[in-house]
Design a protein around this motif. Structure first.
Motif, mmCIF file in Angstrom:
data_model
loop_
_atom_site.group_PDB
_atom_site.id
_atom_site.type_symbol
_atom_site.label_atom_id
_atom_site.label_comp_id
_atom_site.label_asym_id
_atom_site.label_seq_id
_atom_site.Cartn_x
_atom_site.Cartn_y
_atom_site.Cartn_z
ATOM 1 N N SER A 117 0.630 -1.127 -0.087
ATOM 2 C CA SER A 117 -0.098 0.009 -0.114
ATOM 3 C C SER A 117 1.457 1.373 -0.105
ATOM 4 O O SER A 117 0.713 2.079 -0.456
ATOM 5 C CB SER A 117 -0.388 -0.002 1.372
ATOM 6 N N ARG A 118 1.585 1.140 0.696
ATOM 7 C CA ARG A 118 2.889 2.615 0.078
ATOM 8 C C ARG A 118 2.944 2.502 -0.684
ATOM 9 O O ARG A 118 3.387 3.842 -1.095
ATOM 10 C CB ARG A 118 3.941 2.138 1.785
ATOM 11 N N ASN A 119 4.220 1.916 -1.131
ATOM 12 C CA ASN A 119 4.329 1.767 -2.584
ATOM 13 C C ASN A 119 3.799 1.990 -3.582
ATOM 14 O O ASN A 119 3.860 2.645 -4.528
ATOM 15 C CB ASN A 119 4.676 0.125 -3.403
ATOM 16 N N GLU A 120 2.414 1.605 -4.044
ATOM 17 C CA GLU A 120 1.039 2.614 -4.308
ATOM 18 C C GLU A 120 0.755 3.498 -4.858
ATOM 19 O O GLU A 120 0.600 4.624 -5.339
ATOM 20 C CB GLU A 120 -0.048 1.254 -3.916
ATOM 21 N N ARG A 121 0.833 3.970 -2.833
ATOM 22 C CA ARG A 121 0.311 5.347 -2.636
ATOM 23 C C ARG A 121 2.186 6.445 -3.739
ATOM 24 O O ARG A 121 1.522 7.521 -4.243
ATOM 25 C CB ARG A 121 0.645 5.588 -1.354
ATOM 26 N N LEU A 122 3.085 5.999 -3.112
ATOM 27 C CA LEU A 122 4.431 6.675 -3.939
ATOM 28 C C LEU A 122 3.848 6.287 -5.037
ATOM 29 O O LEU A 122 4.757 7.952 -5.829
ATOM 30 C CB LEU A 122 5.915 5.717 -3.292
ATOM 31 N N LYS A 123 3.901 5.386 -5.593
ATOM 32 C CA LYS A 123 3.297 5.787 -6.916
ATOM 33 C C LYS A 123 2.927 6.575 -7.530
ATOM 34 O O LYS A 123 3.188 7.382 -8.392
ATOM 35 C CB LYS A 123 3.702 4.158 -7.204
ATOM 36 N N ALA A 124 1.931 6.584 -6.917
ATOM 37 C CA ALA A 124 0.635 7.588 -7.152
ATOM 38 C C ALA A 124 1.234 8.885 -7.102
ATOM 39 O O ALA A 124 1.076 9.728 -7.591
ATOM 40 C CB ALA A 124 -0.679 7.286 -6.346
ATOM 41 N N ALA A 125 1.968 9.544 -6.014
ATOM 42 C CA ALA A 125 2.596 11.081 -5.523
ATOM 43 C C ALA A 125 3.311 11.086 -6.829
ATOM 44 O O ALA A 125 3.603 12.086 -7.422
ATOM 45 C CB ALA A 125 2.555 10.622 -4.378
ATOM 46 N N LEU A 126 4.363 9.973 -6.700
ATOM 47 C CA LEU A 126 5.124 10.658 -7.962
ATOM 48 C C LEU A 126 4.751 10.722 -9.494
ATOM 49 O O LEU A 126 5.134 11.740 -10.451
ATOM 50 C CB LEU A 126 6.631 9.355 -8.193
ATOM 51 N N ARG A 127 3.760 9.846 -9.283
ATOM 52 C CA ARG A 127 2.864 9.835 -11.032
ATOM 53 C C ARG A 127 2.384 11.580 -11.495
ATOM 54 O O ARG A 127 2.152 12.332 -11.800
ATOM 55 C CB ARG A 127 2.124 8.972 -11.520
#
Length: 56
Positions: free
Chosen positions: A8-18
């Motif tokens: 879930s942290r990785n998904e949040r980070l990916k979305a924030a970076l995008r």
């Protein structure tokens, strides 16, 4: 350690970076299209030439 929190942290980070990348690209396009106001604000205004001595 469980991988669920990391996922879930990785998904949040990916979305924030995008989102960050999209925002920065939009800013770059806006700067490329707009005239550079910062350069004119930093350039001093042209000063008039002083009159030569002896002339009124």
């Amino acid at each position: 350690m469980s991988t669920k929190p990391n996922e879930s942290r990785n998904e949040r980070l990916k979305a924030a970076l995008r989102d960050n990348l999209k925002r920065r690209k939009a800013q770059g396009r806006g700067r490329a299209e707009a005239p550079d106001k910062r350069a004119s604000a930093l350039d001093p205004a042209p000063q008039p030439e002083p009159d030569p001595p002896g002339e009124p």
